[in-house]
Design a protein around this motif. Structure first.
Motif, PDB file in Angstrom:
ATOM      1  N   ARG A 397     134.113  32.607  35.530  1.00 14.73           N
ATOM      2  CA  ARG A 397     133.854  34.028  35.779  1.00 14.73           C
ATOM      3  C   ARG A 397     134.080  34.379  37.262  1.00 14.73           C
ATOM      4  N   ASN A 398     133.541  33.554  38.157  1.00 11.40           N
ATOM      5  CA  ASN A 398     133.578  33.905  39.578  1.00 11.40           C
ATOM      6  C   ASN A 398     134.561  33.095  40.414  1.00 11.40           C
ATOM      7  N   PHE A 399     135.190  32.135  39.785  1.00  7.03           N
ATOM      8  CA  PHE A 399     136.102  31.271  40.535  1.00  7.03           C
ATOM      9  C   PHE A 399     137.032  30.535  39.575  1.00  7.03           C
ATOM     10  N   ILE A 400     137.985  29.834  40.163  1.00  7.71           N
ATOM     11  CA  ILE A 400     138.871  28.967  39.368  1.00  7.71           C
ATOM     12  C   ILE A 400     138.464  27.522  39.630  1.00  7.71           C
ATOM     13  N   LEU A 425     147.217  22.082  48.340  1.00  5.55           N
ATOM     14  CA  LEU A 425     147.054  22.769  47.059  1.00  5.55           C
ATOM     15  C   LEU A 425     145.899  23.771  47.142  1.00  5.55           C
ATOM     16  N   PHE A 426     144.841  23.346  47.811  1.00  8.38           N
ATOM     17  CA  PHE A 426     143.674  24.213  47.956  1.00  8.38           C
ATOM     18  C   PHE A 426     144.041  25.494  48.713  1.00  8.38           C
ATOM     19  N   ASP A 427     144.747  25.347  49.837  1.00  9.06           N
ATOM     20  CA  ASP A 427     145.143  26.525  50.616  1.00  9.06           C
ATOM     21  C   ASP A 427     145.984  27.476  49.766  1.00  9.06           C
ATOM     22  N   HIS A 428     146.810  26.897  48.909  1.00 10.81           N
ATOM     23  CA  HIS A 428     147.654  27.721  48.041  1.00 10.81           C
ATOM     24  C   HIS A 428     146.807  28.461  47.003  1.00 10.81           C
ATOM     25  N   LEU A 429     145.887  27.748  46.355  1.00 18.05           N
ATOM     26  CA  LEU A 429     145.108  28.336  45.256  1.00 18.05           C
ATOM     27  C   LEU A 429     144.095  29.365  45.738  1.00 18.05           C
ATOM     28  N   LYS A 430     143.513  29.118  46.899  1.00 18.00           N
ATOM     29  CA  LYS A 430     142.382  29.965  47.319  1.00 18.00           C
ATOM     30  C   LYS A 430     142.840  31.350  47.777  1.00 18.00           C
ATOM     31  N   GLU A 431     144.144  31.538  47.923  1.00 22.69           N
ATOM     32  CA  GLU A 431     144.629  32.841  48.370  1.00 22.69           C
ATOM     33  C   GLU A 431     144.253  33.936  47.388  1.00 22.69           C
ATOM     34  N   LYS A 432     144.286  33.610  46.075  1.00 23.50           N
ATOM     35  CA  LYS A 432     144.072  34.663  45.069  1.00 23.50           C
ATOM     36  C   LYS A 432     142.604  34.863  44.716  1.00 23.50           C
ATOM     37  N   GLN A 433     141.835  33.785  44.623  1.00 24.45           N
ATOM     38  CA  GLN A 433     140.427  33.884  44.235  1.00 24.45           C
ATOM     39  C   GLN A 433     139.679  32.648  44.738  1.00 24.45           C
ATOM     40  N   PRO A 434     138.332  32.712  44.742  1.00 27.80           N
ATOM     41  CA  PRO A 434     137.587  31.512  45.134  1.00 27.80           C
ATOM     42  C   PRO A 434     137.940  30.355  44.204  1.00 27.80           C
ATOM     43  N   VAL A 435     137.932  29.156  44.749  1.00 27.77           N
ATOM     44  CA  VAL A 435     138.345  28.020  43.938  1.00 27.77           C
ATOM     45  C   VAL A 435     137.495  26.791  44.275  1.00 27.77           C
ATOM     46  N   ILE A 436     137.200  26.005  43.253  1.00 31.54           N
ATOM     47  CA  ILE A 436     136.650  24.657  43.465  1.00 31.54           C
ATOM     48  C   ILE A 436     137.719  23.705  42.969  1.00 31.54           C
ATOM     49  N   ARG A 448     137.561  20.216  47.463  1.00 28.07           N
ATOM     50  CA  ARG A 448     137.634  21.364  48.372  1.00 28.07           C
ATOM     51  C   ARG A 448     137.058  22.557  47.627  1.00 28.07           C
ATOM     52  N   SER A 449     136.329  23.414  48.341  1.00 30.42           N
ATOM     53  CA  SER A 449     135.740  24.566  47.663  1.00 30.42           C
ATOM     54  C   SER A 449     135.711  25.790  48.566  1.00 30.42           C
ATOM     55  N   SER A 450     136.016  26.944  47.986  1.00 36.92           N
ATOM     56  CA  SER A 450     135.820  28.198  48.709  1.00 36.92           C
ATOM     57  C   SER A 450     134.837  29.086  47.934  1.00 36.92           C
ATOM     58  N   TYR A 451     134.143  28.482  46.970  1.00 33.46           N
ATOM     59  CA  TYR A 451     133.133  29.207  46.198  1.00 33.46           C
ATOM     60  C   TYR A 451     131.756  28.887  46.783  1.00 33.46           C
ATOM     61  N   SER A 452     131.043  29.929  47.182  1.00 36.14           N
ATOM     62  CA  SER A 452     129.817  29.710  47.957  1.00 36.14           C
ATOM     63  C   SER A 452     128.691  29.083  47.143  1.00 36.14           C
ATOM     64  N   GLY A 453     128.810  29.134  45.809  1.00 36.95           N
ATOM     65  CA  GLY A 453     127.740  28.567  44.986  1.00 36.95           C
ATOM     66  C   GLY A 453     127.867  27.072  44.764  1.00 36.95           C
ATOM     67  N   PHE A 454     128.722  26.419  45.527  1.00 41.96           N
ATOM     68  CA  PHE A 454     128.941  24.977  45.328  1.00 41.96           C
ATOM     69  C   PHE A 454     128.777  24.239  46.649  1.00 41.96           C
ATOM     70  N   ASP A 455     128.158  23.061  46.578  1.00 40.79           N
ATOM     71  CA  ASP A 455     127.973  22.252  47.794  1.00 40.79           C
ATOM     72  C   ASP A 455     128.341  20.800  47.475  1.00 40.79           C
ATOM     73  N   VAL A 456     129.326  20.280  48.189  1.00 39.48           N
ATOM     74  CA  VAL A 456     129.811  18.918  47.925  1.00 39.48           C
ATOM     75  C   VAL A 456     128.674  17.897  47.977  1.00 39.48           C
ATOM     76  N   ASN A 457     127.784  18.061  48.980  1.00 42.23           N
ATOM     77  CA  ASN A 457     126.726  17.058  49.142  1.00 42.23           C
ATOM     78  C   ASN A 457     125.710  17.105  48.003  1.00 42.23           C
ATOM     79  N   VAL A 458     125.440  18.326  47.509  1.00 37.46           N
ATOM     80  CA  VAL A 458     124.532  18.452  46.369  1.00 37.46           C
ATOM     81  C   VAL A 458     125.163  17.788  45.149  1.00 37.46           C
ATOM     82  N   PHE A 459     126.457  18.088  44.951  1.00 38.08           N
ATOM     83  CA  PHE A 459     127.172  17.490  43.817  1.00 38.08           C
ATOM     84  C   PHE A 459     127.148  15.954  43.899  1.00 38.08           C
ATOM     85  N   ALA A 460     127.382  15.434  45.111  1.00 40.20           N
ATOM     86  CA  ALA A 460     127.414  13.973  45.292  1.00 40.20           C
ATOM     87  C   ALA A 460     126.067  13.361  44.911  1.00 40.20           C
TER      88      ALA A 460
END
Ligand code: MN
Length: 505
Positions: A397-400, A425-436, A448-460
């Motif tokens: 809904r909010n990201f790809i 790839l991330f730089d390419h994808l994030k141009e259109k919408q937030p992406v994880i 790589r993430s540009s979606y604010s609801g995600f945190d790599v360290n939390v996921f780890a």
């Protein structure tokens, strides 16, 4: 006539003088015995010959204080001496000389300037740590303590290490009054791994212990730049400190709880900052404290481009580099070239090669960059094409959510490596919408993430909890990092990842 070592010059060759000094190191060669003297104003190597391989002046020990008559001469471009007469100082006089040495060391070790190169409330808060860092480095140079620089082999790590190197090497040369001293008292090792690997720590200790035994060298000062502050570094830090090494860390990654294992720990996170003050920028400031001649705005600006960080500090370094004639486009290209050479240099020190990219005359610098940048651009485009073809894009809904077998769309050991390819790839994808974006290989996922609801360290951490049998470790910044695990767990970890990301939706 009694002299201080700091007063002696090459032109004194042929003269005799009297010195009072501490015997810092004694080295027995197959010919003469070599004594390294230190009196607080400088060091001098003097020789004495009592027969081939025979220890001359056996009453002089490492750490003793003596009055000596010395005949000065020049050997391979440096001032040396021949020890003619020596007598140990009486205890009272020795203590007085020791105090004098300590006093002059402390005075000389404190940085000549502690003024930041830019205006930054955050760096002001970090300043006491940066001053302590610079002081420890200057002190190590004066004590003839070997300095081992370990740094991340990317643009940020290189600029950080080289900025410090620009400050340190001239100090070593001037302290010993000998160009060759830089090869005895300083070495630098790039590291592909994002941490101070235990194998590297052992390598450092092994060479150190050998140098201590063979040449009477001191325990080293180890500098870790752009890594060193996470739990992955803990064992290495403990190990080198158990052997008397001092450790200085300058880094901007999210630190683990290892600060107490460093003698100085410079990391913006420690004072409430974030990763946007990258290591190359921090090291540029420290280099200026160590050696005020170093005002390396180009290093800081290139580092910022390399790590793609932003903020008020970055703007100032880039503006200062602009005043020196470096356009933003050139900074970006230069950052790419350093990264490219770093990839192929791997763990080779190459004092000179990468420095050339940063420090050559503008004309040559331009040529070096132009020579590489076309090739780099073509290779990146090719790998980006492959990654775009094989990435699976799951619309949320909010990201790809993108998943790509990144290790399989790059050519093994060639540039760009998977970590770089995922960034493209991330730089390419994030141009259109937030992406994880998850790029995986047999035993890792790089994120790589540009979606604010995600945190790599939390996921780890979640991953670690869900798969206690998979030996999960890793993390990084909130928006970029990687996790490693055993190969057997890949399939279930990818399935878990999909569900985890769906839940964020
Ligand atoms: Mn960095």
């Amino acid at each position: 006539m009694e002299k201080e070592i700091g007063e002696l010059h090459l032109k004194d060759s042929g003269k005799t003088c009297e010195l009072r000094a501490k015997i810092e190191e004694i080295q027995q060669t197959s010919g003469p015995t070599l004594f390294t003297l230190f009196d607080g104003t400088g060091s001098l190597v003097v020789k004495a010959f009592a027969g081939p391989g025979v220890r001359a002046f056996p009453e002089l020990k490492e750490g003793s204080f003596a009055r000596m008559h010395i005949m000065l001469h020049v050997y391979e471009g440096a001032l040396e001496g021949e020890l003619q007469k020596a007598s140990l100082l009486p205890p009272k006089e020795a203590t007085a000389l020791l105090q004098q040495i300590q006093y002059s060391l402390a005075k000389k070790a404190s940085p000549p300037t502690t003024k930041l190169l830019i205006h930054s409330p955050l760096l002001e808060q970090l300043k006491p740590r940066m001053v302590a860092f610079a002081t420890a480095v200057r002190q190590a140079v004066m004590e003839a303590r070997p300095i081992i620089m370990r740094h991340n082999a990317d643009t940020d790590g290189y600029t950080a290490a080289l900025a410090l190197e620009q400050a340190i090497v001239p100090l070593i040369i001037s302290h010993h009054d000998d160009e060759k001293a830089q090869w005895h008292y300083y070495r630098r090792s790039p590291s592909k791994a994002p941490s101070y690997e235990y194998g590297d720590a052992l390598k450092d200790l092994a060479t150190t212990l050998q140098d201590m035994a063979r040449f009477g060298m001191k325990e080293p000062l180890i500098i870790l730049a752009d890594f060193g502050g996470t739990r992955d570094d803990l064992l290495s830090l403990k190990k080198v400190r158990a052997y008397g090494a001092k450790v200085l860390i300058v880094d901007h990654h999210e630190p683990g709880d290892v600060e107490k294992y460093a003698d100085v720990f410079v990391n913006p996170h420690a004072v409430g900052g974030d990763s946007n003050n990258c290591t190359g920028m921090l090291a540029t400031e420290i280099a200026h404290f160590i050696n005020p001649k170093c005002q390396l705005f180009l290093f800081a600006a290139v580092a910022a481009h390399g790590d793609k960080v932003s903020g008020p500090e970055v703007d100032q370094y880039v503006a200062k580099a602009g005043e020196l004639g470096f356009s933003e486009e050139f900074l970006k290209n230069l950052a790419e070239c350093i990264d490219f050479d770093a990839h192929y240099l791997r763990f080779i020190e190459s004092r000179g090669l990468v420095n050339d990219l940063l420090l050559s005359e503008p004309e040559r610098q331009k040529q070096l960059v132009e020579m590489l940048i076309t090739e780099i651009t073509e290779r990146r485009a090719a790998v980006l094409g492959a990654a775009k073809h094989y990435v699976e894009k799951v619309p949320m809904r909010n990201f790809i959510f993108g998943i790509v077998p990144i290790a399989n769309v790059t050519i093994k050991s060639e540039y760009p490596a998977p970590g770089k390819a995922i960034g493209l790839l991330f730089d390419h994808l994030k141009e259109k919408q937030p992406v994880i974006l998850f790029g995986y290989g047999p035993d890792f996922i790089t994120i790589r993430s540009s979606y604010s609801g995600f945190d790599v360290n939390v996921f780890a951490k979640e991953l670690e909890k869900a798969f206690p049998h998979a030996l999960v470790c890793g993390g990084g910044h909130q928006v970029a990092g990687s996790v490693h695990f055993i190969e057997a767990a890949l399939t279930e970890i990818l399935a878990f990842s999909r569900k985890y990301i769906e839940r964020l939706n």
